[in-house]
Design an enzyme around this catalytic site. Sequence first.
Site, PDB file in Angstrom:
ATOM      1  N   GLY A 124      32.349  23.227  42.583  1.00  0.00           N
ATOM      2  CA  GLY A 124      31.447  23.998  43.424  1.00  0.00           C
ATOM      3  C   GLY A 124      31.733  24.020  44.906  1.00  0.00           C
ATOM      4  O   GLY A 124      31.117  24.792  45.651  1.00  0.00           O
ATOM      5  N   CYS A 163      36.903  54.693  36.849  1.00  0.00           N
ATOM      6  CA  CYS A 163      35.860  55.726  36.904  1.00  0.00           C
ATOM      7  C   CYS A 163      34.461  55.130  36.969  1.00  0.00           C
ATOM      8  O   CYS A 163      33.649  55.322  36.059  1.00  0.00           O
ATOM      9  CB  CYS A 163      35.994  56.641  35.703  1.00  0.00           C
ATOM     10  SG  CYS A 163      35.936  55.717  34.172  1.00  0.00           S
ATOM     11  N   GLU A 164      34.198  54.377  38.001  1.00  0.00           N
ATOM     12  CA  GLU A 164      32.870  53.795  38.229  1.00  0.00           C
ATOM     13  C   GLU A 164      32.627  53.793  39.729  1.00  0.00           C
ATOM     14  O   GLU A 164      33.522  53.417  40.495  1.00  0.00           O
ATOM     15  CB  GLU A 164      32.823  52.325  37.787  1.00  0.00           C
ATOM     16  CG  GLU A 164      33.193  52.050  36.367  1.00  0.00           C
ATOM     17  CD  GLU A 164      32.008  51.679  35.493  1.00  0.00           C
ATOM     18  OE1 GLU A 164      30.878  51.573  36.015  1.00  0.00           O
ATOM     19  OE2 GLU A 164      32.234  51.514  34.287  1.00  0.00           O
TER      20      GLU A 164
END
Length: 402
Positions: free
Chosen positions: A224, A327-328
Amino acid sequence: MNFGSLAKEYGTPLYVYNFNYFKEQYEKLKNAFSGRKSLLAYAIKANSNLSVVKHFGELGSGADCVSIGEVRRALKAGIKPYKIIFSGVGKRDDEIKEAIESDILFINAESEGELKRIEAIAKELGKEARISLRVNPNIDAKTHPYISTGLSENKFGVSIDEAKKLYLYAHKSNNLNPVGIHFHIGSQLTKLEPILESSKIVADLVRNLAKINIDIKFFDVGGGLGVKYNNESTIEPYDYAQAILSTLSGLDVTIVCEPGRFLVANGGYFITKVLYEKKSDSKRFVIVDGGMNDLIRPSLYNAYHKIEVLGKERDAGSVVDVVGPVCESGDFLAKNIELPQTIHNDLLVVHSSGAYGFVMSSNYNTRARPAEVALIDDKPKLIRKRESFEDIIALEEEFIQE
Ligand code: LLP
């Protein structure tokens, strides 16, 4: 680093990793724990290329794995079983069986159900499984909600009270050997306080267990440790280690730490080529050949990655969105950053891409995944070939109507 010649030789989009940087980061963190028994178990999910794992293994690192595939990778990369940990919230029976048979350091159990499955499988095998319990200290790690894991509302681990019960159960079992304790409150941590608080809570539990003769040998603080993507203030490894050590008085434990991002993020670069520039009424776009399928962090977490145009680092810029060919509308590498004017074939260097970059890539839009290149003393070595169309469809079968 000559990204221009690397792009020429290996094509784009391309991942480039500086192995010397990886080594420096490993040593910084390892040295921070000097004077104490410690094991750094590289969280291979961050970048699991075999050569990367092998590199850390050669430095003495163990491996934190979250699937049997990762355990196999670690073993294949030459990491010894006694340095391998198997974590994860949902392990299948076959994964547990193989982990026990591989004689790894310990399995991190995350629920009562899982602990009992581990026990049953160990019994079938006539073995004793070394386990650790992941406890959830219910502490807010103050990071992105998708990568925060230490609150009771998150799916990870068991509460302190439940852990006590389960340690007693494991202690009495003939097929479980509770050797460790584990917590991991989240990723990209930039504040020391939640780590210190969690460590205190978990160390208290270890002291309480010692009173009833349950002797925990491995104190696993998870991973982390955050890094600088932009201008975040981060935690120094020394302060991190000191905070943890300050909670362990009176305990004779080996500290296990599972860093991923800290070791690799800032040693990795994603190189992508400019295809076109385009302007709408309201926006300027740079369209590049790398997309969200190659590097999903900006789309998924709105994560910031510094981007530079190679050779134009000091040129004046204007506001732009850097977008990929997928295509987003969510397919972007950066939004509203300043970049100089670009032309076809200019190269963009996307920084801090060594962690959770290639490993989270996909073949969406039938796009072949990028190649990966290691730089060792500035010398390049291809460590994963660029995928071909044939690679992408290799496992598919044509459906033929009988
Ligand atoms: N140990 C456990 C149990 C973990 O779940 C993780 C990360 C680590 C260690 C390593 O954490 P690190 O040192 O890398 O922060 N895809 C996200 C990050 C997901 C992290 C998942 N667990 C991203 O791109 O930011």
